[in-house]
Design an enzyme around this catalytic site. Structure first.
Site, PDB file in Angstrom:
ATOM      1  N   SER A 116      -2.474  -0.015  14.733  1.00 47.00           N
ATOM      2  CA  SER A 116      -3.241   1.208  15.011  1.00 47.00           C
ATOM      3  C   SER A 116      -3.473   1.298  16.515  1.00 47.00           C
ATOM      4  CB  SER A 116      -4.590   1.125  14.299  1.00 47.00           C
ATOM      5  OG  SER A 116      -5.496   2.075  14.808  1.00 47.00           O
ATOM      6  N   SER A 123       1.569   3.353  -2.249  1.00 46.76           N
ATOM      7  CA  SER A 123       1.319   4.400  -3.249  1.00 46.76           C
ATOM      8  C   SER A 123       0.721   5.655  -2.640  1.00 46.76           C
ATOM      9  CB  SER A 123       0.390   3.856  -4.341  1.00 46.76           C
ATOM     10  OG  SER A 123      -0.877   3.566  -3.789  1.00 46.76           O
ATOM     11  N   TYR A 138     -12.204  -3.537  12.219  1.00 47.89           N
ATOM     12  CA  TYR A 138     -10.896  -2.869  12.134  1.00 47.89           C
ATOM     13  C   TYR A 138     -10.063  -3.143  13.400  1.00 47.89           C
ATOM     14  CZ  TYR A 138      -7.539   0.901  11.201  1.00 47.89           C
ATOM     15  OH  TYR A 138      -6.400   1.622  10.965  1.00 47.89           O
ATOM     16  N   ALA A 193     -10.393  -5.566  15.536  1.00 47.92           N
ATOM     17  CA  ALA A 193     -10.007  -6.984  15.601  1.00 47.92           C
ATOM     18  C   ALA A 193      -8.809  -7.247  14.687  1.00 47.92           C
ATOM     19  CB  ALA A 193     -11.191  -7.872  15.213  1.00 47.92           C
ATOM     20  N   GLY A 210       0.832  -1.210   0.000  1.00 48.18           N
ATOM     21  CA  GLY A 210       0.000   0.000   0.000  1.00 48.18           C
ATOM     22  C   GLY A 210       0.861   1.252   0.000  1.00 48.18           C
ATOM     23  N   ILE A 246      -3.929   9.964  11.785  1.00 51.49           N
ATOM     24  CA  ILE A 246      -2.879  10.521  10.926  1.00 51.49           C
ATOM     25  C   ILE A 246      -3.544  11.178   9.712  1.00 51.49           C
ATOM     26  CG2 ILE A 246      -0.824   9.992   9.546  1.00 51.49           C
ATOM     27  CD1 ILE A 246      -0.409   9.455  12.566  1.00 51.49           C
ATOM     28  N   ASP A 248      -2.882  -7.628  -4.927  1.00 50.52           N
ATOM     29  CA  ASP A 248      -3.856  -7.714  -3.828  1.00 50.52           C
ATOM     30  C   ASP A 248      -3.249  -8.581  -2.727  1.00 50.52           C
ATOM     31  OD1 ASP A 248      -5.989  -8.175  -2.148  1.00 50.52           O
ATOM     32  OD2 ASP A 248      -7.438  -8.489  -3.777  1.00 50.52           O
ATOM     33  N   LYS A 300      -6.509  -5.110  13.674  1.00 49.70           N
ATOM     34  CA  LYS A 300      -5.276  -4.441  14.116  1.00 49.70           C
ATOM     35  C   LYS A 300      -4.743  -5.056  15.417  1.00 49.70           C
ATOM     36  CE  LYS A 300      -4.834  -1.459  10.747  1.00 49.70           C
ATOM     37  NZ  LYS A 300      -3.684  -1.505   9.821  1.00 49.70           N
TER      38      LYS A 300
HETATM   39  P1  NAI Z   1      -4.552   4.849   2.407  1.00 52.68           P
HETATM   40  O1  NAI Z   1      -5.934   4.467   2.012  1.00 52.68           O
HETATM   41  O2  NAI Z   1      -3.951   6.095   1.857  1.00 52.68           O
HETATM   42  O3  NAI Z   1      -3.548   3.665   2.110  1.00 52.68           O
HETATM   43  C1  NAI Z   1      -3.935   2.331   2.123  1.00 52.68           C
HETATM   44  C2  NAI Z   1      -3.167   1.617   1.038  1.00 52.68           C
HETATM   45  O4  NAI Z   1      -3.468   0.239   1.151  1.00 52.68           O
HETATM   46  C3  NAI Z   1      -3.531   2.050  -0.379  1.00 52.68           C
HETATM   47  O5  NAI Z   1      -2.350   2.287  -1.106  1.00 52.68           O
HETATM   48  C4  NAI Z   1      -4.266   0.861  -0.957  1.00 52.68           C
HETATM   49  O6  NAI Z   1      -4.046   0.684  -2.343  1.00 52.68           O
HETATM   50  C5  NAI Z   1      -3.648  -0.271  -0.152  1.00 52.68           C
HETATM   51  N1  NAI Z   1      -4.535  -1.446  -0.114  1.00 52.68           N
HETATM   52  C6  NAI Z   1      -5.808  -1.523   0.340  1.00 52.68           C
HETATM   53  N2  NAI Z   1      -6.270  -2.756   0.160  1.00 52.68           N
HETATM   54  C7  NAI Z   1      -5.280  -3.483  -0.410  1.00 52.68           C
HETATM   55  C8  NAI Z   1      -5.152  -4.833  -0.855  1.00 52.68           C
HETATM   56  N3  NAI Z   1      -6.147  -5.708  -0.745  1.00 52.68           N
HETATM   57  N4  NAI Z   1      -3.980  -5.207  -1.419  1.00 52.68           N
HETATM   58  C9  NAI Z   1      -2.966  -4.328  -1.534  1.00 52.68           C
HETATM   59  N5  NAI Z   1      -3.017  -3.053  -1.140  1.00 52.68           N
HETATM   60  C10 NAI Z   1      -4.159  -2.639  -0.587  1.00 52.68           C
HETATM   61  O7  NAI Z   1      -4.603   4.887   4.008  1.00 52.68           O
HETATM   62  P2  NAI Z   1      -3.571   5.338   5.131  1.00 52.68           P
HETATM   63  O8  NAI Z   1      -4.288   6.255   6.027  1.00 52.68           O
HETATM   64  O9  NAI Z   1      -2.290   5.771   4.549  1.00 52.68           O
HETATM   65  O10 NAI Z   1      -3.362   3.966   5.929  1.00 52.68           O
HETATM   66  C11 NAI Z   1      -2.215   3.157   5.821  1.00 52.68           C
HETATM   67  C12 NAI Z   1      -2.196   2.160   6.959  1.00 52.68           C
HETATM   68  O11 NAI Z   1      -2.126   2.862   8.200  1.00 52.68           O
HETATM   69  C13 NAI Z   1      -3.436   1.281   7.053  1.00 52.68           C
HETATM   70  O12 NAI Z   1      -3.075  -0.020   7.438  1.00 52.68           O
HETATM   71  C14 NAI Z   1      -4.253   1.934   8.150  1.00 52.68           C
HETATM   72  O13 NAI Z   1      -5.120   1.030   8.778  1.00 52.68           O
HETATM   73  C15 NAI Z   1      -3.146   2.399   9.067  1.00 52.68           C
HETATM   74  N6  NAI Z   1      -3.512   3.464   9.972  1.00 52.68           N
HETATM   75  C16 NAI Z   1      -3.946   4.675   9.488  1.00 52.68           C
HETATM   76  C17 NAI Z   1      -4.289   5.693  10.357  1.00 52.68           C
HETATM   77  C18 NAI Z   1      -4.753   7.024   9.873  1.00 52.68           C
HETATM   78  O14 NAI Z   1      -5.230   7.810  10.699  1.00 52.68           O
HETATM   79  N7  NAI Z   1      -4.624   7.364   8.616  1.00 52.68           N
HETATM   80  C19 NAI Z   1      -4.239   5.490  11.815  1.00 52.68           C
HETATM   81  C20 NAI Z   1      -3.783   4.186  12.214  1.00 52.68           C
HETATM   82  C21 NAI Z   1      -3.425   3.233  11.322  1.00 52.68           C
END
Ligand code: NAI
Length: 302
Positions: free
Chosen positions: A196, A63, A209, A211, A61, A242, A117, A213
């Protein structure tokens, strides 16, 4: 008596035995304990993160959001980076991934960008193989890919439950299983899982979510135990709220205000805040940290 001239009870003044010198059977308890330490090593004195230059990393993820910040920070440290994303059929998703890949290439490292994926074990294995071949090795895995499908649990569908568990938890398992033979064979590797604060303390509507994390924290500890003997560090970070588009576009402003108030630092975090901690955990400076869960939450959990 000052700290400087204090002698441990029962310990004689005088030179310690040299390394490898047999300790007499009648030595005192401290010396007996010291004798059990087969070999003491010292961390090499390196400039911060310079040890990572030329390594190969996967950031799932990578990107967008936090993953993108981690990938960029790794590339700034001279690490070759493979990022993947979930191809949801939207042209913009692919364009965003390609844009991140282009930014990474400007940092003069090798870059691989693929739709993969993490829920699909065959796709994961192929992605890991390609990354290793492209970089001539693989040293770092950051499991960052994650989704949320928030709902009161009595309204949560099987699909919403399963999709989140499959992506956030099973996806990380697929990745760790794929890199484990490589890291074990080379006797080194770094794995960081992006959990998280909600894996530690939940809120309304996050059953799936939270569960996933919390499961990721359990997976982190198990993997640390199983891979530690192969000199592989496995840790997790637990970010609070974040500021990524996922958050700013998808979470109600009042929830963000509450999160801001809850943080003792009075602010939301930035992706970079998480990236710096992840990079530290991937570096040799953190070589003695494993199985740890580090909150990056501005004090949210206090
Ligand atoms: P985001 O939506 O920008 O990034 C998520 C990424 O995961 C994307 O690039 C997406 O393409 C990829 N993704 C989703 N499903 C996928 C799959 N089946 N196969 C491959 N890639 C997949 O979100 P963000 O905010 O950058 O989150 C990144 C991580 O940080 C996540 O695990 C999220 O749970 C965690 N997180 C985020 C917080 C926040 O406040 N933004 C807080 C705590 C944890």
């Amino acid at each position: 008596m000052t700290a400087e001239n204090r002698t441990p009870p029962g310990r004689e003044e005088g030179p310690l035995p040299e390394t490898g010198t047999a300790v007499p059977a009648a030595a005192d308890p401290v010396e007996r304990l010291l004798a059990e330490v087969v070999e003491e090593t010292q961390p090499a004195p390196v400039a911060l993160h310079h040890d990572m230059r030329g390594r190969g990393a996967i950031v799932t993820g990578g990107s967008s959001g936090i993953g993108r910040a981690i990938a960029l920070e790794l590339a700034r440290s001279g690490v070759h980076v493979a990022i993947n994303y979930f191809d949801d059929g939207d042209r913009r998703t692919r364009a965003r991934a390609e844009a991140t890949a282009a930014e990474l290439r400007q940092l003069e490292v090798n870059v691989l960008c693929r739709a993969c994926d993490v829920r699909d074990p065959a796709a994961v294995n192929a992605f890991v193989d390609e990354a290793r071949e492209t970089f001539g090795g693989l040293d770092i895995l950051v499991n960052n890919a994650g989704i949320a499908r928030d709902r009161a649990l009595w309204r949560m569908s099987d699909e919403q439950w399963q999709e989140v568990l499959d992506t956030n938890l099973t996806g990380a398992f697929h990745m760790i299983r794929a890199v484990a033979p490589i890291f074990r064979a080379q006797q080194h590797g770094k794995i960081v899982n992006v959990s998280s604060v909600h894996g530690i303390r939940s809120e309304f509507g996050l059953a799936n979510y939270a569960a996933s994390k919390a499961g990721l924290i359990g997976l982190t500890r198990s993997a640390a135990i199983e891979l530690g003997p192969s000199n592989v560090n496995v840790n997790a970070v637990a970010p609070g709220y974040i500021r990524t588009t996922r958050l700013t576009d998808g979470v109600a402003p009042e929830v963000l205000d509450r999160a801001r108030e809850r943080s003792v630092l009075g602010r939301l975090g930035d992706p970079q805040d998480v990236a710096h901690v992840v990079i530290f955990l991937c570096s040799e400076q953190a070589r003695h940290i494993t199985g740890a869960v580090i909150p990056v939450d501005g004090g949210h959990l206090l």
